[in-house]
Design an enzyme around this catalytic site. Structure first.
Site, short mmCIF file in Angstrom:
data_model
loop_
_atom_site.label_atom_id
_atom_site.label_comp_id
_atom_site.label_asym_id
_atom_site.label_seq_id
_atom_site.Cartn_x
_atom_site.Cartn_y
_atom_site.Cartn_z
N GLU A 1 -12.93 18.75 -32.57
CA GLU A 1 -12.07 17.86 -31.79
C GLU A 1 -12.70 16.47 -31.71
O GLU A 1 -13.89 16.34 -31.42
CB GLU A 1 -11.90 18.43 -30.37
CG GLU A 1 -10.91 17.65 -29.53
CD GLU A 1 -10.73 18.23 -28.12
OE1 GLU A 1 -11.74 18.56 -27.48
OE2 GLU A 1 -9.57 18.32 -27.67
N CYS B 1 -5.23 16.88 -25.37
CA CYS B 1 -5.70 18.16 -25.90
C CYS B 1 -4.78 18.66 -27.00
O CYS B 1 -5.18 19.39 -27.88
CB CYS B 1 -5.81 19.18 -24.78
SG CYS B 1 -4.32 19.28 -23.81
N SER C 1 -13.24 20.23 -21.45
CA SER C 1 -13.76 20.52 -22.77
C SER C 1 -14.22 21.98 -22.87
O SER C 1 -14.57 22.60 -21.86
CB SER C 1 -14.94 19.59 -23.08
OG SER C 1 -15.95 19.80 -22.12
N GLU D 1 -8.34 25.92 -19.55
CA GLU D 1 -7.51 25.23 -20.55
C GLU D 1 -8.41 24.20 -21.22
O GLU D 1 -8.80 23.22 -20.60
CB GLU D 1 -6.33 24.52 -19.88
CG GLU D 1 -5.35 25.44 -19.21
CD GLU D 1 -4.63 26.39 -20.16
OE1 GLU D 1 -4.62 26.14 -21.38
OE2 GLU D 1 -4.10 27.39 -19.66
N LYS E 1 -11.67 18.94 -7.49
CA LYS E 1 -12.63 17.94 -7.97
C LYS E 1 -11.97 17.25 -9.16
O LYS E 1 -12.02 17.75 -10.28
CB LYS E 1 -13.93 18.63 -8.37
CG LYS E 1 -15.19 17.80 -8.26
CD LYS E 1 -15.24 16.63 -9.19
CE LYS E 1 -15.53 16.97 -10.63
NZ LYS E 1 -15.35 15.79 -11.53
P1 NAD Z 1 -15.05 17.50 -19.49
O1 NAD Z 1 -15.14 18.96 -19.75
O2 NAD Z 1 -16.22 16.66 -19.78
O3 NAD Z 1 -14.69 17.24 -17.93
C1 NAD Z 1 -13.59 17.83 -17.31
C2 NAD Z 1 -13.89 18.03 -15.83
O4 NAD Z 1 -14.98 18.94 -15.69
C3 NAD Z 1 -14.30 16.75 -15.10
O5 NAD Z 1 -13.73 16.75 -13.81
C4 NAD Z 1 -15.82 16.89 -15.01
O6 NAD Z 1 -16.39 16.20 -13.93
C5 NAD Z 1 -15.95 18.40 -14.81
N1 NAD Z 1 -17.25 18.97 -15.17
C6 NAD Z 1 -18.12 18.54 -16.12
N2 NAD Z 1 -19.22 19.34 -16.13
C7 NAD Z 1 -19.02 20.29 -15.18
C8 NAD Z 1 -19.79 21.41 -14.72
N3 NAD Z 1 -20.97 21.72 -15.25
N4 NAD Z 1 -19.28 22.19 -13.75
C9 NAD Z 1 -18.07 21.92 -13.22
N5 NAD Z 1 -17.31 20.86 -13.60
C10 NAD Z 1 -17.78 20.07 -14.57
O7 NAD Z 1 -13.76 17.01 -20.27
P2 NAD Z 1 -13.32 15.50 -20.62
O8 NAD Z 1 -14.13 15.04 -21.76
O9 NAD Z 1 -13.28 14.68 -19.40
O10 NAD Z 1 -11.81 15.76 -21.08
C11 NAD Z 1 -11.46 15.92 -22.39
C12 NAD Z 1 -11.41 17.38 -22.78
O11 NAD Z 1 -10.43 18.05 -21.99
C13 NAD Z 1 -10.96 17.57 -24.21
O12 NAD Z 1 -11.73 18.58 -24.81
C14 NAD Z 1 -9.50 18.01 -24.08
O13 NAD Z 1 -9.02 18.74 -25.16
C15 NAD Z 1 -9.56 18.80 -22.82
N6 NAD Z 1 -8.24 18.94 -22.21
C16 NAD Z 1 -7.60 20.14 -22.30
C17 NAD Z 1 -6.32 20.30 -21.78
C18 NAD Z 1 -5.61 21.63 -21.86
O14 NAD Z 1 -4.70 21.86 -21.08
N7 NAD Z 1 -5.99 22.52 -22.78
C19 NAD Z 1 -5.68 19.22 -21.16
C20 NAD Z 1 -6.36 18.01 -21.07
C21 NAD Z 1 -7.65 17.88 -21.61
#
Ligand code: NAD
Length: 508
Positions: free
Chosen positions: A397, A297, A242, A263, A188
Site C-alpha cells: 500500500e 483505503c 493501518s 478495518e 480516540k
Molecule cells: P494508523 O494505523 O497509523 O493510525 C490510525 C489510528 O490508530 C490513529 O488514530 C492513531 O493514533 C492510532 N494508533 C496508532 N498506533 C496505535 C497504537 N499502538 N495503539 C492504538 N492506536 C494507535 O493509520 P493512518 O496511517 O493514520 O491511516 C492510514 C491507514 O488507514 C491506511 O493503511 C488505510 O488503508 C487505512 N484505512 C483503512 C480503512 C478501512 O476501512 N479499511 C479506512 C480508512 C483508512
C-alpha cells in the site's frame, strides 16, 4: 508537535481552535496540560491545538463512560435511535461548516468533504431506524409449552480508534451502531484531524446524547491509543487504520479477550478487459486512483490491463491524468489536494523513486512540483508507473496518488495478479461481458467487487470491509456492525409447569 509558543507566517489566531477532551459531558484539558498543534497540509497554517492525552486521561474517560453506560444501556433502543435521528439532523444543518473545516484540516477537496459528512448523515438515518429493529430470533422449542428466543444486549464500553482520511464518515460507521446497541464509547480520533472530530462530537451532544455516553480523548497512538486498547474497563475495540497497528491492537486486546473489529489497508485492483467501455474505465480509474489524492483505503492502486487493451487505454489515461490540477482543496477547480503531511509525502515519493530504481517505467508524475503556489503544502502529482508482477510497488500500500500498471494475457491471469497481495479490501472489473464479470466476482479475494465502477464509492447501508490482512472478519456499514456491537442472549420460557428435559423428553 508540542505547542512552543512559536507562530508561523500564515497563522491567524481567530481561526485557530483550542480543543479540549470531552469527558463525562465536560470539556477538559489533558491531565498533564500538554497539547499538540494541527497544521493544514495545504498551507501549514495552524488549525487547532488539542490536548496531548495519556493513560491518566484514558482512565478518566473510561470511568465516565462506565457511568454513561449505566444510564444509556437501560434506555429503550428506539429512544436511543431517536437521539441518532436528531444527530443526523444536526449534521445536516452543520454539513457545510464541518466540510469546510475538514477540507482545511486534512486537505480533502470540499466536494469530497461534503460527501464524507453526508455518509455520516446517511449512517445516522440507518442507525436511527435500527433502534426499532435490533432483531432477535425465535424458533420452535423441542419441548411443549416452551418458548425460545434471542435478544440483543449491549456489551459495555467500546474503544473506537480511527484514521484521519475519513474523519467523520468512518467514526460514524462505528459510533452510531455502538450507541444504538446501548454501549458507551471512548473515541480516540486521529491526531491529524481532531478539530473536525470535535465538531462531530459536538453535533452528538447538541442532539441530546447524555453526558458520558460519548467521550473523546485526543492524542497520538502510542500515548492515548495504546492505553485505551489495554484498559481493563474496555469491552470492545473497533479500529480503522493501518495493518501494522491493527495487528498490535489485536494482540494487546486479545490478552483480555476484548472483542476486536479491524478495518485495515488495501491494494485494490482494477481489471480492464479489451471489450470494456474505455471512456468509462478512464473516468473510473482517475476517480478511483486520485480521489482524496489516493489516500483512501479503497483507492484504485493497481490497474491490471488485459490483452491488447493497454495500447488504447494508457495513452488516454495518461493524457487525462496530466490534466488534473493540484491546489487548494477549497477551490472548486482543484482535482487533487495535498497529502496529509510532509513526512507522508516523503514516504510516497521514496516509494516511487525506489520503484523506478527497481525497473518500473514512469508514465507520468513522480516529481514534486516546483510551482511556488504549491510550495507551502504537501502536494504530490498523479503518478502512473508500469511495473512487473511481484515488485514492492505492485504489492504494498502506498496511500498516495500512485497507480501501478500491470499487464495480463487473460482474465484468469488478471485475477491471479489481483489476488497476489496480502490485502483484500476492494476490487473492480471493467467489461461488457457478463460472464467475465461474474467470474471476477466469484474469484477475486476481496470484501468488495465493483463491476464497471471504480474501487471507491461505498454506500452507508451496505457492509464494508475486507478479507486477508485487511481485517479480521468483521464489517462496518449497513447491518453488519450491529452484530459486533451487541451480544446475543438466548431466553427459554417454560410454561408447562413441570420439569422438561431437553434431548431426553418428548422423543418418540
Ligand atoms: P494508523 O494505523 O497509523 O493510525 C490510525 C489510528 O490508530 C490513529 O488514530 C492513531 O493514533 C492510532 N494508533 C496508532 N498506533 C496505535 C497504537 N499502538 N495503539 C492504538 N492506536 C494507535 O493509520 P493512518 O496511517 O493514520 O491511516 C492510514 C491507514 O488507514 C491506511 O493503511 C488505510 O488503508 C487505512 N484505512 C483503512 C480503512 C478501512 O476501512 N479499511 C479506512 C480508512 C483508512
Amino acid at each position: 508537535m508540542m505547542v512552543d509558543g512559536t507562530r508561523g507566517p500564515a497563522e491567524n489566531d481567530a481561526m485557530t481552535l483550542q480543543l479540549l477532551n470531552r469527558i463525562g459531558g465536560a470539556r477538559v484539558a489533558s491531565v498533564t496540560g500538554g497539547s499538540f498543534e494541527v497544521r493544514s497540509p495545504t498551507d501549514n497554517s495552524l488549525v487547532a491545538t488539542a490536548p496531548a492525552s495519556s493513560a491518566a486521561d484514558i482512565d478518566r474517560a473510561v470511568a465516565a463512560a462506565k457511568d454513561g453506560f449505566a444510564l444509556w444501556s437501560r434506555m429503550p433502543a428506539p429512544a436511543r435511535g431517536e437521539v441518532l435521528l436528531r444527530a443526523g439532523r444536526v449534521l445536516e444543518q452543520r454539513k457545510e461548516e464541518i466540510a469546510l473545516l475538514m477540507a482545511r484540516e486534512m486537505g480533502k477537496r470540499l466536494e469530497e468533504a461534503r460527501g464524507d459528512v453526508q455518509e455520516a448523515i446517511d449512517t445516522a438515518w440507518y442507525a436511527a431506524t435500527e433502534g426499532r429493529r435490533l432483531f432477535g430470533r425465535t424458533a420452535p422449542s423441542e419441548l411443549s409449552s416452551k418458548l425460545g428466543f434471542t435478544v440483543r444486549r449491549p456489551v459495555g464500553v467500546a474503544a473506537i480508534i480511527t484514521a484521519w482520511n475519513f474523519p467523520v464518515a468512518v467514526p460514524s460507521w462505528k459510533i452510531f451502531p455502538a450507541l444504538v446497541c446501548g454501549n458507551a464509547v471512548v473515541w480516540k480520533p486521529a491526531e491529524e484531524a481532531p478539530a473536525v472530530a470535535d465538531l462531530f462530537a459536538a453535533a452528538l451532544a447538541e442532539a441530546g446524547l447524555p453526558p458520558g455516553v460519548l467521550n473523546v480523548v485526543y492524542g497520538d497512538g502510542e500515548s492515548a491509543g495504546a492505553p485505551l486498547v489495554a484498559h481493563p474497563g474496555i469491552s470492545l475495540v473497533s479500529f480503522t487504520g493501518s495493518s501494522p497497528v491493527g495487528r498490535r491492537i489485536a494482540e494487546v486486546a486479545g490478552r483480555t479477550l476484548k472483542h476486536v473489529s479491524l478495518e485495515l489497508g488495501g491494494k485494490n485492483p482494477v481489471i480492464v478487459l479489451p471489450d470494456a467501455d474505455l471512456d468509462l474505465a478512464v473516468d473510473g480509474l482517475l476517480w478511483g486512483a486520485f480521489g482524496t489524492a489516493g489516500q483512501r483505503c479503497t483507492a484504485s492502486s493497481r490497474l491490471i490491463a488485459v490483452g491488447d487493451v493497454a495500447a488504447k487505454l494508457l495513452p488516454r489515461l495518461i493524457a487525462r491524468a496530466l490534466e488534473l490540477r493540484l491546489g487548494d482543496p477549497l477551490h472548486p477547480a482543484t482535482d487533487l489536494g495535498p497529502l496529509i503531511s510532509e513526512q507522508h509525502r516523503e514516504r510516497v515519493h521514496a516509494r516511487v523513486q525506489d520503484a523506478i530504481r527497481g525497473g518500473a517505467r514512469l508514465l507520468c508524475g513522480g516529481e514534486i512540483s516546483r510551482d511556488p503556489r504549491l510550495a507551502a503544502g504537501w502536494f504530490y502529482p498523479p503518478t502512473i508507473l508500469e511495473t512487473a508482477r511481484g515488485t514492492p510497488i505492485a504489492l504494498e500500500e502506498v496511500f498516495g496518488p500512485v497507480l501501478t500498471v500491470l499487464r495480463a494475457d487473460s482474465l484468469e491471469e488478471a485475477i491471479d495478479i489481483a489476488n497476489e497481495v496480502e490485502f483484500g479490501l476492494s476490487s473492480s472489473i471493467y467489461t461488457r461481458d457478463v460472464s467475465a464479470a461474474m467470474r471476477a466476482v466469484e474469484r477475486i479475494d476481496a470484501g468488495i467487487t465493483y463491476v464497471n465502477a471504480p474501487t471507491i464509492g461505498a454506500e452507508a447501508h451496505f457492509p464494508f470491509g475486507g478479507v486477508k490482512q485487511t481485517g479480521n472478519g468483521h464489517r462496518d456499514g449497513g447491518w453488519a456492525p450491529y452484530e459486533f456491537f451487541s451480544e446475543v442472549k438466548t431466553v427459554y420460557i417454560d410454561y408447562s409447569g413441570r420439569l422438561q428435559r431437553a434431548q431426553i423428553d418428548n422423543r418418540l
